[in-house]
Motif scaffolding. Structure first.
Motif, PDB file in Angstrom:
ATOM      1  N   LYS A   1       0.829  -1.205   0.000  1.00  0.00           N
ATOM      2  CA  LYS A   1       0.000   0.000   0.000  1.00  0.00           C
ATOM      3  C   LYS A   1       0.860   1.251   0.000  1.00  0.00           C
ATOM      4  O   LYS A   1       1.826   1.360   0.752  1.00  0.00           O
ATOM      5  CB  LYS A   1      -0.925   0.016   1.222  1.00  0.00           C
ATOM      6  N   GLY A   2       0.506   2.190  -0.865  1.00  0.00           N
ATOM      7  CA  GLY A   2       1.250   3.436  -0.967  1.00  0.00           C
ATOM      8  C   GLY A   2       2.448   3.357  -1.894  1.00  0.00           C
ATOM      9  O   GLY A   2       3.045   4.384  -2.233  1.00  0.00           O
ATOM     10  N   ARG A   3       2.832   2.152  -2.314  1.00  0.00           N
ATOM     11  CA  ARG A   3       3.980   1.983  -3.219  1.00  0.00           C
ATOM     12  C   ARG A   3       3.561   1.435  -4.579  1.00  0.00           C
ATOM     13  O   ARG A   3       4.140   1.793  -5.596  1.00  0.00           O
ATOM     14  CB  ARG A   3       5.012   1.042  -2.596  1.00  0.00           C
ATOM     15  N   PHE A   4       2.576   0.549  -4.580  1.00  0.00           N
ATOM     16  CA  PHE A   4       2.132  -0.095  -5.819  1.00  0.00           C
ATOM     17  C   PHE A   4       0.755   0.436  -6.205  1.00  0.00           C
ATOM     18  O   PHE A   4      -0.072   0.744  -5.343  1.00  0.00           O
ATOM     19  CB  PHE A   4       2.023  -1.608  -5.634  1.00  0.00           C
ATOM     20  N   THR A   5       0.516   0.506  -7.508  1.00  0.00           N
ATOM     21  CA  THR A   5      -0.785   0.918  -8.022  1.00  0.00           C
ATOM     22  C   THR A   5      -1.217  -0.016  -9.131  1.00  0.00           C
ATOM     23  O   THR A   5      -0.485  -0.206 -10.108  1.00  0.00           O
ATOM     24  CB  THR A   5      -0.738   2.354  -8.561  1.00  0.00           C
ATOM     25  N   ILE A   6      -2.406  -0.582  -8.973  1.00  0.00           N
ATOM     26  CA  ILE A   6      -2.969  -1.424 -10.021  1.00  0.00           C
ATOM     27  C   ILE A   6      -3.944  -0.595 -10.846  1.00  0.00           C
ATOM     28  O   ILE A   6      -4.675   0.253 -10.316  1.00  0.00           O
ATOM     29  CB  ILE A   6      -3.670  -2.667  -9.419  1.00  0.00           C
ATOM     30  N   SER A   7      -3.927  -0.831 -12.146  1.00  0.00           N
ATOM     31  CA  SER A   7      -4.853  -0.136 -13.033  1.00  0.00           C
ATOM     32  C   SER A   7      -5.153  -1.041 -14.219  1.00  0.00           C
ATOM     33  O   SER A   7      -4.497  -2.068 -14.407  1.00  0.00           O
ATOM     34  CB  SER A   7      -4.266   1.195 -13.510  1.00  0.00           C
ATOM     35  N   ARG A   8      -6.140  -0.675 -14.995  1.00  0.00           N
ATOM     36  CA  ARG A   8      -6.491  -1.481 -16.165  1.00  0.00           C
ATOM     37  C   ARG A   8      -6.950  -0.572 -17.290  1.00  0.00           C
ATOM     38  O   ARG A   8      -7.469   0.526 -17.070  1.00  0.00           O
ATOM     39  CB  ARG A   8      -7.576  -2.491 -15.813  1.00  0.00           C
ATOM     40  N   ASP A   9      -6.771  -1.072 -18.500  1.00  0.00           N
ATOM     41  CA  ASP A   9      -7.243  -0.401 -19.701  1.00  0.00           C
ATOM     42  C   ASP A   9      -8.071  -1.425 -20.462  1.00  0.00           C
ATOM     43  O   ASP A   9      -7.517  -2.299 -21.135  1.00  0.00           O
ATOM     44  CB  ASP A   9      -6.061   0.097 -20.537  1.00  0.00           C
ATOM     45  N   ASN A  10      -9.376  -1.347 -20.322  1.00  0.00           N
ATOM     46  CA  ASN A  10     -10.232  -2.356 -20.947  1.00  0.00           C
ATOM     47  C   ASN A  10     -10.181  -2.289 -22.473  1.00  0.00           C
ATOM     48  O   ASN A  10     -10.379  -3.308 -23.137  1.00  0.00           O
ATOM     49  CB  ASN A  10     -11.662  -2.218 -20.442  1.00  0.00           C
ATOM     50  N   ALA A  11      -9.909  -1.125 -23.004  1.00  0.00           N
ATOM     51  CA  ALA A  11      -9.802  -1.011 -24.464  1.00  0.00           C
ATOM     52  C   ALA A  11      -8.563  -1.742 -24.974  1.00  0.00           C
ATOM     53  O   ALA A  11      -8.574  -2.300 -26.081  1.00  0.00           O
ATOM     54  CB  ALA A  11      -9.751   0.449 -24.865  1.00  0.00           C
ATOM     55  N   LYS A  12      -7.505  -1.750 -24.163  1.00  0.00           N
ATOM     56  CA  LYS A  12      -6.264  -2.426 -24.553  1.00  0.00           C
ATOM     57  C   LYS A  12      -6.175  -3.836 -23.975  1.00  0.00           C
ATOM     58  O   LYS A  12      -5.170  -4.529 -24.175  1.00  0.00           O
ATOM     59  CB  LYS A  12      -5.056  -1.606 -24.105  1.00  0.00           C
ATOM     60  N   ILE A  13      -7.197  -4.239 -23.243  1.00  0.00           N
ATOM     61  CA  ILE A  13      -7.287  -5.589 -22.669  1.00  0.00           C
ATOM     62  C   ILE A  13      -6.025  -5.891 -21.857  1.00  0.00           C
ATOM     63  O   ILE A  13      -5.401  -6.965 -21.984  1.00  0.00           O
ATOM     64  CB  ILE A  13      -7.514  -6.673 -23.745  1.00  0.00           C
ATOM     65  N   THR A  14      -5.647  -4.931 -21.024  1.00  0.00           N
ATOM     66  CA  THR A  14      -4.401  -5.035 -20.272  1.00  0.00           C
ATOM     67  C   THR A  14      -4.600  -4.516 -18.852  1.00  0.00           C
ATOM     68  O   THR A  14      -5.318  -3.533 -18.642  1.00  0.00           O
ATOM     69  CB  THR A  14      -3.290  -4.220 -20.965  1.00  0.00           C
ATOM     70  N   VAL A  15      -3.944  -5.174 -17.910  1.00  0.00           N
ATOM     71  CA  VAL A  15      -3.895  -4.689 -16.539  1.00  0.00           C
ATOM     72  C   VAL A  15      -2.440  -4.386 -16.204  1.00  0.00           C
ATOM     73  O   VAL A  15      -1.523  -5.028 -16.725  1.00  0.00           O
ATOM     74  CB  VAL A  15      -4.490  -5.728 -15.552  1.00  0.00           C
ATOM     75  N   PHE A  16      -2.240  -3.362 -15.379  1.00  0.00           N
ATOM     76  CA  PHE A  16      -0.902  -2.889 -15.060  1.00  0.00           C
ATOM     77  C   PHE A  16      -0.664  -2.939 -13.557  1.00  0.00           C
ATOM     78  O   PHE A  16      -1.602  -2.859 -12.761  1.00  0.00           O
ATOM     79  CB  PHE A  16      -0.724  -1.451 -15.538  1.00  0.00           C
ATOM     80  N   LEU A  17       0.599  -3.030 -13.200  1.00  0.00           N
ATOM     81  CA  LEU A  17       0.995  -2.882 -11.805  1.00  0.00           C
ATOM     82  C   LEU A  17       2.214  -1.961 -11.781  1.00  0.00           C
ATOM     83  O   LEU A  17       3.300  -2.359 -12.189  1.00  0.00           O
ATOM     84  CB  LEU A  17       1.331  -4.222 -11.159  1.00  0.00           C
ATOM     85  N   GLN A  18       1.988  -0.723 -11.346  1.00  0.00           N
ATOM     86  CA  GLN A  18       3.087   0.227 -11.197  1.00  0.00           C
ATOM     87  C   GLN A  18       3.693   0.026  -9.821  1.00  0.00           C
ATOM     88  O   GLN A  18       2.990   0.137  -8.807  1.00  0.00           O
ATOM     89  CB  GLN A  18       2.565   1.663 -11.348  1.00  0.00           C
ATOM     90  N   MET A  19       4.970  -0.269  -9.793  1.00  0.00           N
ATOM     91  CA  MET A  19       5.655  -0.564  -8.535  1.00  0.00           C
ATOM     92  C   MET A  19       6.732   0.485  -8.300  1.00  0.00           C
ATOM     93  O   MET A  19       7.680   0.580  -9.085  1.00  0.00           O
ATOM     94  CB  MET A  19       6.262  -1.963  -8.584  1.00  0.00           C
TER      95      MET A  19
END
Length: 121
Positions: free
Chosen positions: A65-83
Motif C-alpha cells: 500500500k502506498g507503493r504499488f498501483t494497479i490499473s487497467r485499460d479495458n480497451a487495450k485488454i491489459t492490466v498494469f501494476l506500477q511498482m
C-alpha cells in the motif's frame, strides 16, 4: 483459450520502479476482475493487488500500500501494476490472474505464467 501474458519484470535497484503489464486474450476482459500475486523462492504465493471489472475498486496487500498501483485499460485488454519504491523483499515472480471478483484469495480461475522481479540492495 484464455491466455494471460505478463511482461515488464526485470532487475532494479532498491528504491527504483517497474511497471508490469498483463495482456489478456480469450475472455471478455471487461467482465473480469484482475489480480496480481507474487511468489518468492521457498514461499507461498501471496496476494499483491486486485481491481474490479470497471477499474473503480481496488484492493492492496498491506505490504505494498502506498507503493504499488494497479490499473487497467479495458480497451487495450491489459492490466498494469506500477511498482515504486521497490525493496529487496519485493523480489518474486509476479503473476496476474483473472476472476469473477477482486478477491485477495488465490482462487482465480485463470493465471499467467509469471514475470520475474528482482530488487537488489
Amino acid at each position: 483459450q484464455v491466455q494471460l501474458v505478463e511482461s515488464g519484470g526485470g532487475l532494479v535497484q532498491a528504491g527504483g520502479s517497474l511497471r508490469l503489464s498483463c495482456a489478456a486474450s480469450g475472455l471478455t476482459f471487461s467482465l473480469y476482475a484482475m489480480g496480481w500475486f507474487r511468489q518468492a523462492p521457498g514461499k507461498e504465493r501471496d496476494f499483491v493487488a486486485a481491481i474490479n471489472w470497471t477499474g473503480g475498486r481496488t484492493n492492496y496487500a498491506d505490504s505494498v500500500k502506498g507503493r504499488f498501483t494497479i490499473s487497467r485499460d479495458n480497451a487495450k485488454i491489459t492490466v498494469f501494476l506500477q511498482m515504486n519504491s521497490l525493496k529487496p523483499e519485493d523480489t518474486a515472480v509476479y503473476y496476474c490472474a483473472a476472476g469473477p471478483t477482486y478477491s485477495s484469495e488465490s482462487d482465480y480461475p485463470y493465471w499467467g505464467q509469471g514475470t520475474q522481479v528482482t530488487v537488489s540492495s
